[in-house]
Design a protein around this motif. Structure first.
Motif, PDB file in Angstrom:
ATOM      1  N   ALA A  29       0.815  -1.204   0.000  1.00  0.00           N
ATOM      2  CA  ALA A  29       0.000   0.000   0.000  1.00  0.00           C
ATOM      3  C   ALA A  29       0.851   1.257   0.000  1.00  0.00           C
ATOM      4  O   ALA A  29       0.526   2.248  -0.649  1.00  0.00           O
ATOM      5  CB  ALA A  29      -0.942  -0.003   1.210  1.00  0.00           C
ATOM      6  N   GLU A  30       1.971   1.233   0.740  1.00  0.00           N
ATOM      7  CA  GLU A  30       2.765   2.466   0.836  1.00  0.00           C
ATOM      8  C   GLU A  30       3.461   2.802  -0.465  1.00  0.00           C
ATOM      9  O   GLU A  30       3.808   3.940  -0.719  1.00  0.00           O
ATOM     10  CB  GLU A  30       3.785   2.374   1.976  1.00  0.00           C
ATOM     11  N   VAL A  31       3.637   1.814  -1.359  1.00  0.00           N
ATOM     12  CA  VAL A  31       4.227   2.091  -2.662  1.00  0.00           C
ATOM     13  C   VAL A  31       3.177   2.617  -3.628  1.00  0.00           C
ATOM     14  O   VAL A  31       3.421   3.512  -4.411  1.00  0.00           O
ATOM     15  CB  VAL A  31       4.875   0.818  -3.245  1.00  0.00           C
ATOM     16  N   SER A  32       1.975   2.067  -3.548  1.00  0.00           N
ATOM     17  CA  SER A  32       0.968   2.377  -4.555  1.00  0.00           C
ATOM     18  C   SER A  32       0.083   3.568  -4.203  1.00  0.00           C
ATOM     19  O   SER A  32      -0.471   4.201  -5.085  1.00  0.00           O
ATOM     20  CB  SER A  32       0.066   1.160  -4.763  1.00  0.00           C
ATOM     21  N   LYS A  33      -0.049   3.897  -2.905  1.00  0.00           N
ATOM     22  CA  LYS A  33      -1.061   4.888  -2.524  1.00  0.00           C
ATOM     23  C   LYS A  33      -0.521   6.065  -1.724  1.00  0.00           C
ATOM     24  O   LYS A  33      -0.983   7.181  -1.891  1.00  0.00           O
ATOM     25  CB  LYS A  33      -2.170   4.210  -1.708  1.00  0.00           C
ATOM     26  N   THR A  34       0.403   5.816  -0.826  1.00  0.00           N
ATOM     27  CA  THR A  34       0.810   6.853   0.112  1.00  0.00           C
ATOM     28  C   THR A  34       1.541   7.979  -0.579  1.00  0.00           C
ATOM     29  O   THR A  34       2.504   7.747  -1.286  1.00  0.00           O
ATOM     30  CB  THR A  34       1.725   6.275   1.200  1.00  0.00           C
ATOM     31  N   GLU A  35       1.111   9.192  -0.379  1.00  0.00           N
ATOM     32  CA  GLU A  35       1.834  10.355  -0.892  1.00  0.00           C
ATOM     33  C   GLU A  35       3.018  10.637   0.008  1.00  0.00           C
ATOM     34  O   GLU A  35       3.010  10.350   1.203  1.00  0.00           O
ATOM     35  CB  GLU A  35       0.916  11.580  -0.930  1.00  0.00           C
ATOM     36  N   ALA A  36       4.062  11.226  -0.559  1.00  0.00           N
ATOM     37  CA  ALA A  36       5.259  11.537   0.231  1.00  0.00           C
ATOM     38  C   ALA A  36       4.898  12.492   1.351  1.00  0.00           C
ATOM     39  O   ALA A  36       4.200  13.478   1.144  1.00  0.00           O
ATOM     40  CB  ALA A  36       6.329  12.162  -0.661  1.00  0.00           C
ATOM     41  N   ARG A 168       4.153  -7.801   7.265  1.00  0.00           N
ATOM     42  CA  ARG A 168       5.037  -8.779   6.637  1.00  0.00           C
ATOM     43  C   ARG A 168       4.879  -8.783   5.121  1.00  0.00           C
ATOM     44  O   ARG A 168       3.799  -9.022   4.585  1.00  0.00           O
ATOM     45  CB  ARG A 168       4.715 -10.166   7.203  1.00  0.00           C
ATOM     46  N   ASN A 169       5.956  -8.484   4.410  1.00  0.00           N
ATOM     47  CA  ASN A 169       5.959  -8.501   2.951  1.00  0.00           C
ATOM     48  C   ASN A 169       7.407  -8.556   2.467  1.00  0.00           C
ATOM     49  O   ASN A 169       8.037  -7.525   2.254  1.00  0.00           O
ATOM     50  CB  ASN A 169       5.250  -7.264   2.384  1.00  0.00           C
ATOM     51  N   PRO A 170       7.990  -9.759   2.323  1.00  0.00           N
ATOM     52  CA  PRO A 170       9.391  -9.878   1.929  1.00  0.00           C
ATOM     53  C   PRO A 170       9.711  -9.221   0.597  1.00  0.00           C
ATOM     54  O   PRO A 170      10.837  -8.750   0.397  1.00  0.00           O
ATOM     55  CB  PRO A 170       9.607 -11.392   1.869  1.00  0.00           C
ATOM     56  N   VAL A 171       8.758  -9.187  -0.324  1.00  0.00           N
ATOM     57  CA  VAL A 171       9.003  -8.549  -1.619  1.00  0.00           C
ATOM     58  C   VAL A 171       9.294  -7.066  -1.424  1.00  0.00           C
ATOM     59  O   VAL A 171      10.243  -6.516  -1.986  1.00  0.00           O
ATOM     60  CB  VAL A 171       7.800  -8.761  -2.557  1.00  0.00           C
ATOM     61  N   ALA A 172       8.477  -6.394  -0.615  1.00  0.00           N
ATOM     62  CA  ALA A 172       8.696  -4.980  -0.344  1.00  0.00           C
ATOM     63  C   ALA A 172       9.955  -4.781   0.500  1.00  0.00           C
ATOM     64  O   ALA A 172      10.727  -3.841   0.278  1.00  0.00           O
ATOM     65  CB  ALA A 172       7.478  -4.385   0.376  1.00  0.00           C
ATOM     66  N   GLY A 173      10.171  -5.664   1.492  1.00  0.00           N
ATOM     67  CA  GLY A 173      11.357  -5.538   2.328  1.00  0.00           C
ATOM     68  C   GLY A 173      12.636  -5.591   1.512  1.00  0.00           C
ATOM     69  O   GLY A 173      13.561  -4.789   1.713  1.00  0.00           O
ATOM     70  N   ALA A 174      12.697  -6.528   0.564  1.00  0.00           N
ATOM     71  CA  ALA A 174      13.869  -6.637  -0.298  1.00  0.00           C
ATOM     72  C   ALA A 174      14.053  -5.380  -1.133  1.00  0.00           C
ATOM     73  O   ALA A 174      15.180  -4.950  -1.410  1.00  0.00           O
ATOM     74  CB  ALA A 174      13.740  -7.860  -1.197  1.00  0.00           C
ATOM     75  N   ALA A 175      12.950  -4.747  -1.534  1.00  0.00           N
ATOM     76  CA  ALA A 175      13.030  -3.524  -2.340  1.00  0.00           C
ATOM     77  C   ALA A 175      13.705  -2.401  -1.559  1.00  0.00           C
ATOM     78  O   ALA A 175      14.556  -1.683  -2.096  1.00  0.00           O
ATOM     79  CB  ALA A 175      11.624  -3.099  -2.777  1.00  0.00           C
ATOM     80  N   ALA A 211      11.221  -1.388  -5.985  1.00  0.00           N
ATOM     81  CA  ALA A 211      12.358  -0.550  -5.630  1.00  0.00           C
ATOM     82  C   ALA A 211      12.453   0.649  -6.565  1.00  0.00           C
ATOM     83  O   ALA A 211      12.711   1.780  -6.120  1.00  0.00           O
ATOM     84  CB  ALA A 211      13.655  -1.367  -5.671  1.00  0.00           C
ATOM     85  N   GLU A 212      12.241   0.432  -7.848  1.00  0.00           N
ATOM     86  CA  GLU A 212      12.328   1.538  -8.803  1.00  0.00           C
ATOM     87  C   GLU A 212      11.188   2.532  -8.581  1.00  0.00           C
ATOM     88  O   GLU A 212      11.396   3.755  -8.663  1.00  0.00           O
ATOM     89  CB  GLU A 212      12.302   1.003 -10.232  1.00  0.00           C
ATOM     90  N   VAL A 213       9.991   2.031  -8.310  1.00  0.00           N
ATOM     91  CA  VAL A 213       8.858   2.915  -8.022  1.00  0.00           C
ATOM     92  C   VAL A 213       9.156   3.766  -6.789  1.00  0.00           C
ATOM     93  O   VAL A 213       8.949   4.988  -6.783  1.00  0.00           O
ATOM     94  CB  VAL A 213       7.565   2.101  -7.799  1.00  0.00           C
ATOM     95  N   ALA A 214       9.659   3.134  -5.736  1.00  0.00           N
ATOM     96  CA  ALA A 214       9.970   3.870  -4.506  1.00  0.00           C
ATOM     97  C   ALA A 214      11.086   4.880  -4.748  1.00  0.00           C
ATOM     98  O   ALA A 214      11.045   5.994  -4.208  1.00  0.00           O
ATOM     99  CB  ALA A 214      10.370   2.888  -3.404  1.00  0.00           C
TER     100      ALA A 214
END
Length: 261
Positions: A29-36, A168-175, A211-214
């Motif tokens: 959610a923090e990658v797709s929705k949260t504004e900086a 818990r989200n290893p995909v995001a953690g690795a990013a 990672a690139e999106v972030a």
């Protein structure tokens, strides 16, 4: 392989010992929705009596100090030299004593301290995340701190996705470990190997995309606040030793070839 694993374990920082569960599906959610998040608001020009939490926060920061203490005799210290301690401090990492004091502070104290100290802001985000009651607010704080230069924020972001069961989200953690590595914190490569070693090919691809999106979000946040783009990564001291240790285990690959298994 054993030598390489020992090397990354040596460099990897300790993470909280918490229960984990299976990762949620879909983009975090923090990658797709949260504004900086915007930088913390400046204080009003109108003088007022400091609150008790403000006074405690000031005392907390005074005790924590504005440096990274290096003690070569301390086995719990992350710094390996004075130069390393200076690098860690400049990129937002608290030393072991400061970390412990900030982690034990109340959320009110950290809220006040975070107005003037990014170390406090990052640990405020982590302590909020532990409770599981603040939704995306911890990620807003981390994104703001990361955009303002804190590599500690990126590492902590990865830690949250690996060590807290409700995030818990290893995909995001690795990013986020990847972004910390991108900014010169090669230690994150070891953490990524330890925690993300079981990701399949699809998950690794998704992690690279996240990672690139972030990264683009961080650059955009800096642009919107008039802050220059990140300079070329300044590698943490010790990188050559880290690479040399890996080369002993895997060999030095020729250009265009993969390391030996």
């Amino acid at each position: 392989m054993a030598v390489a694993l020992a090397a990354v374990l040596f460099w990897a920082r300790r993470t909280p010992d918490t229960v984990v569960e299976a990762p949620p599906a879909g983009m975090p959610a923090e990658v797709s929705k949260t504004e900086a998040a915007a930088p913390p608001a400046t204080q009003s020009a109108t003088p007022s009596r400091p609150s008790k939490s403000s006074a405690r926060a000031a005392t907390l920061l005074q005790v924590v100090g504005d440096r990274y203490d290096f003690d070569p005799a301390d086995p719990n210290g992350a710094a390996t030299s004075l130069a390393d301690a200076d690098w860690l401090h400049r990129h937002g990492f608290p030393d072991a004593d400061a970390y412990d004091r900030l982690r034990r502070a109340s959320l009110d104290e950290l809220e006040e301290a975070a107005k003037i100290d990014l170390r406090a802001q990052v640990i405020l985000a982590f302590n909020m995340a532990i409770t599981g009651r603040y939704g995306n607010r911890p990620f807003e704080l981390l994104e703001d701190a990361a955009a303002r230069g804190s590599i500690f924020a990126l590492e902590t972001w990865g830690d949250i996705h690996y060590t807290l069961k409700h995030y818990r989200n290893p995909v995001a953690g690795a990013a986020y470990y990847h972004l910390a590595l991108r900014r010169g914190y090669f230690t994150a490569a070891g953490k990524k190997l330890i925690f993300a070693g079981t990701l399949n090919a699809e998950q690794r691809m998704l992690s690279d995309v996240y990672a690139e999106v972030a990264w683009l979000r961080l650059l955009d946040a800096r642009k919107r606040t008039g802050t220059p783009p990140f300079a070329e990564a300044e590698l943490r001291p010790g990188f050559e030793q880290f690479v040399a240790t890996l080369e002993v285990a895997y060999g030095t690959p020729e250009p265009g070839t993969a390391p030996n298994p």
